[in-house]
Design a protein around this motif. Sequence first.
Motif, PDB file in Angstrom:
ATOM      1  N   GLU A 279      -2.894  60.979  23.176  1.00  0.00           N
ATOM      2  CA  GLU A 279      -1.645  61.430  22.572  1.00  0.00           C
ATOM      3  C   GLU A 279      -0.576  61.908  23.552  1.00  0.00           C
ATOM      4  O   GLU A 279       0.229  62.750  23.235  1.00  0.00           O
ATOM      5  N   PHE A 280      -0.594  61.329  24.780  1.00  0.00           N
ATOM      6  CA  PHE A 280       0.288  61.987  25.735  1.00  0.00           C
ATOM      7  C   PHE A 280       1.634  61.336  25.873  1.00  0.00           C
ATOM      8  O   PHE A 280       2.501  61.834  26.532  1.00  0.00           O
ATOM      9  N   TYR A 281       1.803  60.177  25.300  1.00  0.00           N
ATOM     10  CA  TYR A 281       3.123  59.593  25.504  1.00  0.00           C
ATOM     11  C   TYR A 281       3.867  59.711  24.187  1.00  0.00           C
ATOM     12  O   TYR A 281       3.417  59.283  23.143  1.00  0.00           O
ATOM     13  N   PRO A 282       4.991  60.396  24.226  1.00  0.00           N
ATOM     14  CA  PRO A 282       5.604  60.900  23.011  1.00  0.00           C
ATOM     15  C   PRO A 282       5.873  59.848  21.950  1.00  0.00           C
ATOM     16  O   PRO A 282       5.687  60.104  20.761  1.00  0.00           O
TER      17      PRO A 282
ATOM     18  N   ILE B 263       3.037  46.636  34.789  1.00  0.00           N
ATOM     19  CA  ILE B 263       2.498  47.903  34.303  1.00  0.00           C
ATOM     20  C   ILE B 263       3.251  48.310  33.037  1.00  0.00           C
ATOM     21  O   ILE B 263       4.475  48.214  32.993  1.00  0.00           O
ATOM     22  N   CYS B 264       2.520  48.772  32.039  1.00  0.00           N
ATOM     23  CA  CYS B 264       3.050  49.001  30.690  1.00  0.00           C
ATOM     24  C   CYS B 264       3.480  47.648  30.113  1.00  0.00           C
ATOM     25  O   CYS B 264       4.615  47.463  29.683  1.00  0.00           O
ATOM     26  N   CYS B 265       2.538  46.724  30.112  1.00  0.00           N
ATOM     27  CA  CYS B 265       2.851  45.332  29.779  1.00  0.00           C
ATOM     28  C   CYS B 265       3.086  45.133  28.292  1.00  0.00           C
ATOM     29  O   CYS B 265       3.525  44.070  27.874  1.00  0.00           O
ATOM     30  N   GLY B 266       2.754  46.138  27.472  1.00  0.00           N
ATOM     31  CA  GLY B 266       2.960  45.974  26.037  1.00  0.00           C
ATOM     32  C   GLY B 266       2.098  44.847  25.511  1.00  0.00           C
ATOM     33  O   GLY B 266       0.911  44.741  25.831  1.00  0.00           O
ATOM     34  N   ILE B 267       2.700  43.946  24.742  1.00  0.00           N
ATOM     35  CA  ILE B 267       1.922  42.873  24.137  1.00  0.00           C
ATOM     36  C   ILE B 267       1.759  41.684  25.077  1.00  0.00           C
ATOM     37  O   ILE B 267       1.263  40.635  24.673  1.00  0.00           O
TER      38      ILE B 267
ATOM     39  N   LEU C 221      -1.232  45.754  32.721  1.00  0.00           N
ATOM     40  CA  LEU C 221      -1.890  46.998  32.287  1.00  0.00           C
ATOM     41  C   LEU C 221      -1.092  47.700  31.206  1.00  0.00           C
ATOM     42  O   LEU C 221       0.135  47.760  31.254  1.00  0.00           O
ATOM     43  N   ASP C 222      -1.789  48.229  30.227  1.00  0.00           N
ATOM     44  CA  ASP C 222      -1.119  49.037  29.207  1.00  0.00           C
ATOM     45  C   ASP C 222      -2.103  50.058  28.667  1.00  0.00           C
ATOM     46  O   ASP C 222      -3.313  49.976  28.903  1.00  0.00           O
ATOM     47  N   HIS C 223      -1.548  50.980  27.927  1.00  0.00           N
ATOM     48  CA  HIS C 223      -2.400  52.023  27.384  1.00  0.00           C
ATOM     49  C   HIS C 223      -2.534  51.925  25.876  1.00  0.00           C
ATOM     50  O   HIS C 223      -2.911  52.877  25.213  1.00  0.00           O
ATOM     51  N   SER C 224      -2.181  50.787  25.337  1.00  0.00           N
ATOM     52  CA  SER C 224      -2.345  50.605  23.904  1.00  0.00           C
ATOM     53  C   SER C 224      -3.395  49.519  23.687  1.00  0.00           C
ATOM     54  O   SER C 224      -3.203  48.370  24.078  1.00  0.00           O
TER      55      SER C 224
ATOM     56  N   GLY D 160      -5.344  50.971  30.816  1.00  0.00           N
ATOM     57  CA  GLY D 160      -5.219  52.033  31.805  1.00  0.00           C
ATOM     58  C   GLY D 160      -4.052  52.940  31.532  1.00  0.00           C
ATOM     59  O   GLY D 160      -3.217  52.662  30.679  1.00  0.00           O
ATOM     60  N   ASP D 161      -4.023  54.021  32.255  1.00  0.00           N
ATOM     61  CA  ASP D 161      -2.955  55.002  32.138  1.00  0.00           C
ATOM     62  C   ASP D 161      -2.033  54.846  33.339  1.00  0.00           C
ATOM     63  O   ASP D 161      -2.440  55.086  34.473  1.00  0.00           O
ATOM     64  N   ALA D 162      -0.804  54.454  33.085  1.00  0.00           N
ATOM     65  CA  ALA D 162       0.129  54.149  34.170  1.00  0.00           C
ATOM     66  C   ALA D 162       0.391  55.345  35.078  1.00  0.00           C
ATOM     67  O   ALA D 162       0.754  55.181  36.238  1.00  0.00           O
ATOM     68  N   SER D 163       0.191  56.542  34.566  1.00  0.00           N
ATOM     69  CA  SER D 163       0.485  57.696  35.410  1.00  0.00           C
ATOM     70  C   SER D 163      -0.713  58.067  36.271  1.00  0.00           C
ATOM     71  O   SER D 163      -0.650  58.975  37.080  1.00  0.00           O
TER      72      SER D 163
ATOM     73  N   CYS E 126       7.721  46.925  35.857  1.00  0.00           N
ATOM     74  CA  CYS E 126       7.501  47.927  34.818  1.00  0.00           C
ATOM     75  C   CYS E 126       8.762  47.936  33.969  1.00  0.00           C
ATOM     76  O   CYS E 126       9.799  48.453  34.365  1.00  0.00           O
ATOM     77  N   ARG E 127       8.645  47.329  32.806  1.00  0.00           N
ATOM     78  CA  ARG E 127       9.859  47.034  32.036  1.00  0.00           C
ATOM     79  C   ARG E 127       9.982  47.900  30.793  1.00  0.00           C
ATOM     80  O   ARG E 127       9.024  48.046  30.030  1.00  0.00           O
ATOM     81  N   HIS E 128      11.148  48.461  30.621  1.00  0.00           N
ATOM     82  CA  HIS E 128      11.461  49.272  29.434  1.00  0.00           C
ATOM     83  C   HIS E 128      10.458  50.404  29.232  1.00  0.00           C
ATOM     84  O   HIS E 128      10.158  50.752  28.088  1.00  0.00           O
ATOM     85  N   SER E 129       9.925  50.911  30.279  1.00  0.00           N
ATOM     86  CA  SER E 129       8.855  51.880  30.089  1.00  0.00           C
ATOM     87  C   SER E 129       9.059  53.220  30.775  1.00  0.00           C
ATOM     88  O   SER E 129       8.608  54.231  30.255  1.00  0.00           O
TER      89      SER E 129
ATOM     90  N   VAL F 258      10.262  55.701  28.422  1.00  0.00           N
ATOM     91  CA  VAL F 258       9.497  56.299  27.321  1.00  0.00           C
ATOM     92  C   VAL F 258       8.609  57.458  27.784  1.00  0.00           C
ATOM     93  O   VAL F 258       7.884  58.035  26.991  1.00  0.00           O
ATOM     94  N   PHE F 259       8.674  57.789  29.062  1.00  0.00           N
ATOM     95  CA  PHE F 259       7.852  58.894  29.551  1.00  0.00           C
ATOM     96  C   PHE F 259       8.688  60.136  29.777  1.00  0.00           C
ATOM     97  O   PHE F 259       9.841  60.052  30.186  1.00  0.00           O
ATOM     98  N   ASP F 260       8.080  61.269  29.531  1.00  0.00           N
ATOM     99  CA  ASP F 260       8.834  62.488  29.804  1.00  0.00           C
ATOM    100  C   ASP F 260       8.934  62.762  31.304  1.00  0.00           C
ATOM    101  O   ASP F 260       9.846  63.439  31.746  1.00  0.00           O
TER     102      ASP F 260
END
Lengths: 392, 173
Positions: A120-123, A166-170, A189-192, A216-219, A233-236, A239-241
């Motif tokens: 639950e860490f990415y808002p 990284i954060c490749c989404g679909i 890599l993505d976290h979903s 994986g977790d990008a952070s 790393c696109r559009h991502s 989305v991180f704080d």
Amino acid sequence: MIADGMAPSFDWSFNENDQEFSLTGSLRPQRADELSGCLSELERSVSGVSGKFYVNVRRLVRMNNVAFHTFACKILDLVRGRSDLNVHVTTSSVVGWATRKFAVLETMSDQITVSEYDSEFYPGQTFLEEGGFIPILRTQTKLTWHHERTMLARHGLEPEMQVADICCGIGDFAVLLQKEYQPSRLVALDHSRSSLDYARKVAHDFGVRGIDYVFGDASDMLLESDQFDFVTCRHSLQVFDRPELILKELFRICKPGGRVYITNEKNSHCLGEPRSETIQRTYTEVARLWSHFNMDIELGPKSRRYLIEGGFEDIKMESFMVTNLDGNPQDFADIIQSWEDVYAGQMAVERGDSAEEIKAFRQGFQDHIFAALHPKGYAGWPIWVASGRKPQ
Amino acid sequence: MTSLSEGASPNSDALPMLQMDLDIQDFCSDWSHCDLMSGYLARMVSHNRLDSLLFSNLYSSALNELLETVFRTHGVNGTLHCAVQRIDNRDRIELVFPVDDATYSIYHEAIETLGREDAETQYLEALFADREPDPNLGLLELGVDYGAKLAIERRENGTMRLVADLRLEDKTE
Ligand SMILES: C[S@@+](CC[C@H](N)C(=O)[O-])C[C@H]1O[C@@H](n2cnc3c(N)ncnc32)[C@H](O)[C@@H]1O
């Protein structure tokens, strides 16, 4: 593939402020007494703590039975001797064995709890995952690819490179990149999990081979350092704080001399004619809404600063506008409709906006769609592309 | 110290297998060999998996437990033969190494325990026992926690064969 260079040896630390004891690296001792230094530090840490004591094993990549047995018994000992003490173990789902293994501790004492950290860490995650967003992501990538296809080469992408998305989404960008640039290796890599399942299914259905879809977790990636020529790393970051943490990881996995390529938006600059004013108003509100959830949809033009502060050199930056003229205007309209569904239908509701505010908010999206489909209209969505080289 | 060979496996539906042979005494001269070997082989077999990183991590953990078990429990002289192969969605690890009666009985006991209904209870008891962990704890873990199918076979020439069939990918998703 596990980062031998990154987590070769074992380490531990105690953060008094958070009452958290962290174990990191690879822990495969031959005998229990090899852990005595760590155990006495654990004991010492616990002695100064009351209430909740956190044990963080998120970065503990490997652990043999000798080590588990030693730690598990120690933790049980500690709680048995102290009724005021509760121990909470935080694992990472990325490591695979950890949650299952540590979960048995819960069955041994009700003073011990175990949970996976990264759920639950990415808002914005739930908004995107539950929003039926997948078809729209495909349309977005289709329209942005129209521009990025050639742009990537200007930012240094060449055939036969080792590439990571990284954060490749679909995963559709990875497929397009694979076809166009034939990298010698492509890790996405993505976290979903649901996005990755989808990505793998598409790759399978389309007969695309050679993309390595990784959870994986990008952070906090388990990928080795210095191994990719080109990291996207696109559009991502937006989305991180704390985007700088992700950027640090992108920097780390990039080879010296390689490049990191990021794209981000500045939604308040979405535009359209006719009805420019209501459109403008709504997108200004989008920016506020995202920042309410600790995300920065205005990050695009800040990319240069992030890259410089992240230690990159030879920064290249440009922007492009996805418009209703890029193809079928209905594609553009579909994207905007899905934004309305998620931003007005879910996020604004969750923020507690009144019905009236939401109605006004929705209007701008409808006007943007109107502009896109209007025979003389023009509607745009601007995107900033930036890349930087990791110093040799 | 090692010889490494790669080739078609005798099993026609299996992918090429990887094989390492090393002198058991060389292997046991240093504890870190377990870690190095499991890490190395895990890397080699992790390509084309659903999630190579996750797979390699799980594979390395499982193989390491087997190697640590052999490190602690084996006969005196001879060769440790380690072969890995992929059969459909299973991964097979085969270890052949020297044993005597006493060492063989430890493996035999573990397999027997795993065949019992209370295998899981036995495993948890061993895991949280106050004493030093039993030498067969790693095998119990593989059988219970990893759901591995384990088989052993004693051979004429003073060796035994230990086969572990793993399904790591089902569990990870
Ligand atoms: C806005 S989407 C962008 C997806 C894709 N790059 C694109 O352009 O379509 C953000 C992605 O970041 C992923 N994500 C969020 N937090 C993450 C994390 N900690 N590690 C890896 N990926 C994460 C989400 O699952 C989501 O797929």
